[in-house]
Scaffold this active site. Structure first.
Site, mmCIF file in Angstrom:
data_model
loop_
_atom_site.group_PDB
_atom_site.id
_atom_site.type_symbol
_atom_site.label_atom_id
_atom_site.label_comp_id
_atom_site.label_asym_id
_atom_site.label_seq_id
_atom_site.Cartn_x
_atom_site.Cartn_y
_atom_site.Cartn_z
ATOM 1 N N HIS A 45 -4.752 4.638 5.176
ATOM 2 C CA HIS A 45 -4.623 5.864 3.553
ATOM 3 C C HIS A 45 -5.337 5.679 2.505
ATOM 4 C CE1 HIS A 45 -2.084 5.296 -0.005
ATOM 5 N NE2 HIS A 45 -0.828 6.059 1.069
ATOM 6 N N TYR A 46 -5.703 6.489 2.513
ATOM 7 C CA TYR A 46 -6.190 7.697 3.775
ATOM 8 C C TYR A 46 -7.517 7.987 4.086
ATOM 9 C CZ TYR A 46 -1.489 9.274 1.339
ATOM 10 O OH TYR A 46 -0.946 9.825 0.516
#
Length: 137
Positions: A45-46
């Site tokens: 993420h991410y």
């Protein structure tokens, strides 16, 4: 099934900076939590631009709320999260940041509503409203 997984709590320990008291109107508390740069959640993420997922901020508020409950409610009461009434995410939390939370409480019928402002070093990161039911131990 695959390998065994140990339960792991998100981030570090919640530190109560100031707990509320019954005579405050509304009762409120302040807490902080350090978001470690090695949190596994950052891996996905991410990739290349890690930010803390919003659900993790809600978890931080929930943990702080549970820590603040006994400061102004019957010590035998057991709060249970009944609902995430709202969550608005305003600015990301990055790896290694300290998150500060200001919580205020309001009795709503037989429940308690916790409103929280979550701040990162740049300013407001989220506004979260949780509702708790309370059962006697």
């Amino acid at each position: 099934m695959g390998g065994e997984h140990a339960a792991r709590s998100l981030a570090g320990e919640v530190t109560m900076v100031r707990a509320g008291t019954p005579d405050e109107a509304p009762p409120h508390a302040e807490a902080t939590i350090g978001i470690s740069a090695d949190e596994p959640v950052f891996d996905g993420h991410y990739p290349g631009f890690p930010i803390l997922p919003g659900v993790c901020l809600i978890e931080c508020v929930h943990r702080a709320a549970l820590g603040a409950f006994p400061a102004f409610l019957d010590e035998k009461a057991r709060p249970r999260l009944a609902a995430v009434e709202s969550a608005r995410f305003l600015d990301p939390v990055y790896p290694g940041e300290l998150v500060a939370m200001e919580l205020s409480w309001k009795a709503v019928r037989d429940d308690w509503q916790c409103r929280a402002v979550v701040r990162n070093p740049r300013g407001d990161s989220a506004r979260v409203r949780l509702r708790y039911t309370v059962a006697d131990a």
